[in-house]
Design a protein around this motif. Structure first.
Motif, PDB file in Angstrom:
ATOM      1  N   MET A   1       0.852  -1.174   0.000  1.00 47.76           N
ATOM      2  CA  MET A   1       0.000   0.000   0.000  1.00 47.76           C
ATOM      3  C   MET A   1       0.898   1.237   0.000  1.00 47.76           C
ATOM      4  O   MET A   1       1.544   1.551   0.980  1.00 47.76           O
ATOM      5  N   ALA A   2       0.934   1.905  -1.102  1.00 43.39           N
ATOM      6  CA  ALA A   2       1.733   3.124  -1.193  1.00 43.39           C
ATOM      7  C   ALA A   2       0.828   4.340  -1.019  1.00 43.39           C
ATOM      8  O   ALA A   2      -0.292   4.374  -1.516  1.00 43.39           O
ATOM      9  N   GLY A   3       1.337   5.308  -0.312  1.00 46.13           N
ATOM     10  CA  GLY A   3       0.592   6.539  -0.096  1.00 46.13           C
ATOM     11  C   GLY A   3       1.495   7.567   0.543  1.00 46.13           C
ATOM     12  O   GLY A   3       2.558   7.242   1.064  1.00 46.13           O
ATOM     13  N   ASN A   4       1.072   8.796   0.512  1.00 44.64           N
ATOM     14  CA  ASN A   4       1.866   9.891   1.054  1.00 44.64           C
ATOM     15  C   ASN A   4       1.255  10.426   2.340  1.00 44.64           C
ATOM     16  O   ASN A   4       0.054  10.312   2.577  1.00 44.64           O
ATOM     17  N   PHE A   5       2.095  11.043   3.151  1.00 46.28           N
ATOM     18  CA  PHE A   5       1.655  11.733   4.352  1.00 46.28           C
ATOM     19  C   PHE A   5       1.800  13.227   4.103  1.00 46.28           C
ATOM     20  O   PHE A   5       2.805  13.667   3.560  1.00 46.28           O
ATOM     21  N   PHE A   6       0.789  13.986   4.495  1.00 48.33           N
ATOM     22  CA  PHE A   6       0.772  15.424   4.243  1.00 48.33           C
ATOM     23  C   PHE A   6       0.609  16.188   5.547  1.00 48.33           C
ATOM     24  O   PHE A   6      -0.094  15.740   6.451  1.00 48.33           O
ATOM     25  N   GLY A  21      -2.620  10.403   3.082  1.00 45.66           N
ATOM     26  CA  GLY A  21      -3.303  10.826   1.860  1.00 45.66           C
ATOM     27  C   GLY A  21      -4.435   9.923   1.417  1.00 45.66           C
ATOM     28  O   GLY A  21      -5.289  10.329   0.643  1.00 45.66           O
ATOM     29  N   LYS A  22      -4.458   8.671   1.897  1.00 45.89           N
ATOM     30  CA  LYS A  22      -5.529   7.739   1.549  1.00 45.89           C
ATOM     31  C   LYS A  22      -6.270   7.322   2.814  1.00 45.89           C
ATOM     32  O   LYS A  22      -6.506   6.139   3.054  1.00 45.89           O
ATOM     33  N   ALA A  23      -6.644   8.298   3.613  1.00 47.89           N
ATOM     34  CA  ALA A  23      -7.332   8.027   4.884  1.00 47.89           C
ATOM     35  C   ALA A  23      -8.636   7.274   4.629  1.00 47.89           C
ATOM     36  O   ALA A  23      -9.388   7.612   3.725  1.00 47.89           O
ATOM     37  N   SER A  24      -8.901   6.240   5.423  1.00 47.51           N
ATOM     38  CA  SER A  24     -10.111   5.434   5.250  1.00 47.51           C
ATOM     39  C   SER A  24     -11.219   5.839   6.211  1.00 47.51           C
ATOM     40  O   SER A  24     -12.308   5.271   6.174  1.00 47.51           O
ATOM     41  N   SER A  25     -10.939   6.804   7.082  1.00 49.82           N
ATOM     42  CA  SER A  25     -11.964   7.342   7.979  1.00 49.82           C
ATOM     43  C   SER A  25     -11.739   8.843   8.112  1.00 49.82           C
ATOM     44  O   SER A  25     -10.682   9.350   7.760  1.00 49.82           O
ATOM     45  N   GLU A  26     -12.736   9.543   8.622  1.00 51.24           N
ATOM     46  CA  GLU A  26     -12.595  10.991   8.784  1.00 51.24           C
ATOM     47  C   GLU A  26     -11.499  11.303   9.787  1.00 51.24           C
ATOM     48  O   GLU A  26     -11.392  10.650  10.827  1.00 51.24           O
ATOM     49  N   VAL A  27     -10.700  12.309   9.474  1.00 47.91           N
ATOM     50  CA  VAL A  27      -9.620  12.738  10.363  1.00 47.91           C
ATOM     51  C   VAL A  27     -10.005  14.097  10.923  1.00 47.91           C
ATOM     52  O   VAL A  27     -10.242  15.041  10.173  1.00 47.91           O
ATOM     53  N   ALA A  28     -10.072  14.176  12.255  1.00 48.31           N
ATOM     54  CA  ALA A  28     -10.454  15.417  12.927  1.00 48.31           C
ATOM     55  C   ALA A  28      -9.219  16.098  13.497  1.00 48.31           C
ATOM     56  O   ALA A  28      -8.237  15.445  13.842  1.00 48.31           O
ATOM     57  N   CYS A  29      -9.277  17.417  13.600  1.00 45.77           N
ATOM     58  CA  CYS A  29      -8.201  18.190  14.210  1.00 45.77           C
ATOM     59  C   CYS A  29      -8.087  17.787  15.680  1.00 45.77           C
ATOM     60  O   CYS A  29      -9.092  17.668  16.374  1.00 45.77           O
ATOM     61  N   VAL A  54       5.061  15.349   3.806  1.00 43.84           N
ATOM     62  CA  VAL A  54       5.980  14.971   4.870  1.00 43.84           C
ATOM     63  C   VAL A  54       6.803  13.757   4.455  1.00 43.84           C
ATOM     64  O   VAL A  54       8.013  13.724   4.620  1.00 43.84           O
ATOM     65  N   GLU A  55       6.139  12.742   3.918  1.00 45.68           N
ATOM     66  CA  GLU A  55       6.818  11.532   3.496  1.00 45.68           C
ATOM     67  C   GLU A  55       6.148  11.009   2.232  1.00 45.68           C
ATOM     68  O   GLU A  55       4.960  10.725   2.231  1.00 45.68           O
ATOM     69  N   ALA A  56       6.915  10.899   1.164  1.00 40.06           N
ATOM     70  CA  ALA A  56       6.390  10.376  -0.100  1.00 40.06           C
ATOM     71  C   ALA A  56       6.863   8.937  -0.257  1.00 40.06           C
ATOM     72  O   ALA A  56       8.034   8.638  -0.070  1.00 40.06           O
ATOM     73  N   ARG A  57       5.958   8.050  -0.599  1.00 45.48           N
ATOM     74  CA  ARG A  57       6.299   6.642  -0.784  1.00 45.48           C
ATOM     75  C   ARG A  57       6.013   6.222  -2.190  1.00 45.48           C
ATOM     76  O   ARG A  57       5.124   6.603  -2.827  1.00 45.48           O
TER      77      ARG A  57
END
Length: 57
Positions: A1-6, A21-29, A54-57
């Motif tokens: 599973m490749a994906g990036n962190f932002f 970058g491919k979050a499977s659920s809602e991300v809250a502050c 932040v990190e590119a894969r």
């Protein structure tokens, strides 16, 4: 599973938070609870401003 962190800035409290970058659920502050990312089945839709990769894969 490749994906990036932002690094995403919250539009309400300007908190910076790292989000997958491919979050499977809602991300809250973590500070105010505003939704930063919503899942779409693939790439997440960011509600805040993306500041950097932040990190590119």
């Amino acid at each position: 599973m490749a994906g990036n962190f932002f690094s995403v800035e919250c539009p309400d409290c300007e908190n910076e938070q790292v989000v997958f970058g491919k979050a499977s659920s809602e991300v809250a502050c973590a500070v105010c609870g505003h939704t930063l990312a919503r899942p779409t089945g693939g790439k997440a839709v960011f509600e805040g401003e993306v500041l950097e990769t932040v990190e590119a894969r």
